[in-house]
Design a protein around this motif. Structure first.
Motif, PDB file in Angstrom:
ATOM      1  N   UNK A  33     -11.148  47.810  32.808  1.00 52.15           N
ATOM      2  CA  UNK A  33     -11.725  49.041  33.332  1.00 52.15           C
ATOM      3  C   UNK A  33     -11.617  50.161  32.309  1.00 52.15           C
ATOM      4  N   UNK A  34     -12.580  51.053  32.334  1.00 52.96           N
ATOM      5  CA  UNK A  34     -12.569  52.162  31.386  1.00 52.96           C
ATOM      6  C   UNK A  34     -11.398  53.087  31.671  1.00 52.96           C
ATOM      7  N   UNK A  35     -11.069  53.288  32.932  1.00 49.11           N
ATOM      8  CA  UNK A  35      -9.960  54.180  33.252  1.00 49.11           C
ATOM      9  C   UNK A  35      -8.626  53.637  32.759  1.00 49.11           C
ATOM     10  N   UNK A  76     -14.561  68.158  20.865  1.00 51.00           N
ATOM     11  CA  UNK A  76     -13.119  68.058  21.093  1.00 51.00           C
ATOM     12  C   UNK A  76     -12.752  68.577  22.478  1.00 51.00           C
ATOM     13  N   UNK A  77     -13.303  69.719  22.859  1.00 45.63           N
ATOM     14  CA  UNK A  77     -12.994  70.330  24.156  1.00 45.63           C
ATOM     15  C   UNK A  77     -13.453  69.455  25.314  1.00 45.63           C
ATOM     16  N   UNK A  78     -14.658  68.905  25.215  1.00 45.40           N
ATOM     17  CA  UNK A  78     -15.224  68.095  26.304  1.00 45.40           C
ATOM     18  C   UNK A  78     -14.694  66.667  26.324  1.00 45.40           C
ATOM     19  N   UNK A 105     -16.183  51.867  21.188  1.00 50.00           N
ATOM     20  CA  UNK A 105     -15.066  52.778  21.449  1.00 50.00           C
ATOM     21  C   UNK A 105     -15.601  54.132  21.895  1.00 50.00           C
ATOM     22  N   UNK A 106     -16.602  54.648  21.191  1.00 48.55           N
ATOM     23  CA  UNK A 106     -17.185  55.944  21.546  1.00 48.55           C
ATOM     24  C   UNK A 106     -17.848  55.893  22.924  1.00 48.55           C
ATOM     25  N   UNK A 107     -18.574  54.818  23.209  1.00 50.08           N
ATOM     26  CA  UNK A 107     -19.233  54.684  24.508  1.00 50.08           C
ATOM     27  C   UNK A 107     -18.216  54.617  25.641  1.00 50.08           C
ATOM     28  N   UNK A 108     -17.128  53.906  25.426  1.00 53.51           N
ATOM     29  CA  UNK A 108     -16.086  53.816  26.449  1.00 53.51           C
ATOM     30  C   UNK A 108     -15.484  55.172  26.759  1.00 53.51           C
ATOM     31  N   UNK A 109     -15.235  55.960  25.731  1.00 55.19           N
ATOM     32  CA  UNK A 109     -14.667  57.286  25.945  1.00 55.19           C
ATOM     33  C   UNK A 109     -15.695  58.244  26.543  1.00 55.19           C
ATOM     34  N   UNK A 110     -16.958  58.075  26.198  1.00 51.25           N
ATOM     35  CA  UNK A 110     -18.006  58.913  26.796  1.00 51.25           C
ATOM     36  C   UNK A 110     -18.119  58.611  28.287  1.00 51.25           C
ATOM     37  N   UNK A 111     -18.085  57.334  28.637  1.00 57.29           N
ATOM     38  CA  UNK A 111     -18.170  56.949  30.050  1.00 57.29           C
ATOM     39  C   UNK A 111     -16.950  57.451  30.822  1.00 57.29           C
ATOM     40  N   UNK A 113     -15.121  60.070  30.137  1.00 56.08           N
ATOM     41  CA  UNK A 113     -15.251  61.522  30.292  1.00 56.08           C
ATOM     42  C   UNK A 113     -16.265  61.872  31.367  1.00 56.08           C
ATOM     43  N   UNK A 114     -17.346  61.092  31.446  1.00 53.48           N
ATOM     44  CA  UNK A 114     -18.359  61.334  32.466  1.00 53.48           C
ATOM     45  C   UNK A 114     -17.804  61.067  33.862  1.00 53.48           C
TER      46      UNK A 114
END
Length: 120
Positions: A33-35, A76-78, A105-111, A113-114
């Motif tokens: 899971x992303x979380x 960085x803030x978001x 890695x970037x996609x996982x962190x974007x998801x 954050x969303x």
């Protein structure tokens, strides 16, 4: 050249999610899971802000990635980086020797954050 790949059946029966404590994992041992993203794997930043903090300053990150200072500050803030910057971030991370920074890695962190944004 084309080496046959091992199938999951090649692993001993003792490797299963049933006898591994904690959240369900994949064969690689990473959470599915992303979380449940790991906090650190051999120096891999745990977050987008952690990645940006790998540079000596936000300005240095912005210059290396090829974006403006304000855009880098907002990333960085978001806690997320817009996909149009990903190729530059991956390349800059490689140049700095930051292993493991990839589109995945970037996609996982974007998801992640969303999802946090939706929960708020």
């Amino acid at each position: 050249m084309n080496e046959p790949t091992a199938s999951i059946s090649a692993f001993p029966a003792s490797i299963s999610a049933a006898n591994v404590p904690g959240p369900p994992t994949s064969i690689s041992g990473l959470p599915t899971s992303i979380s449940g993203l790991p906090t650190s794997i051999s120096g891999l930043p745990a977050s987008i802000s952690g990645l940006i903090d790998s540079w000596q300053s936000i300005g240095a990150f912005a210059a290396d990635v090829g974006c403006g200072y304000e855009a880098a500050r907002q990333m960085r803030r978001r806690g997320r980086i817009a996909p149009q910057h990903w190729p530059h971030v991956v390349a800059a991370s490689r140049r700095r020797g930051i292993a493991g920074i990839s589109y995945e890695w970037l996609a996982g962190h974007r998801a992640a954050a969303a999802m946090q944004g939706e929960a708020a």
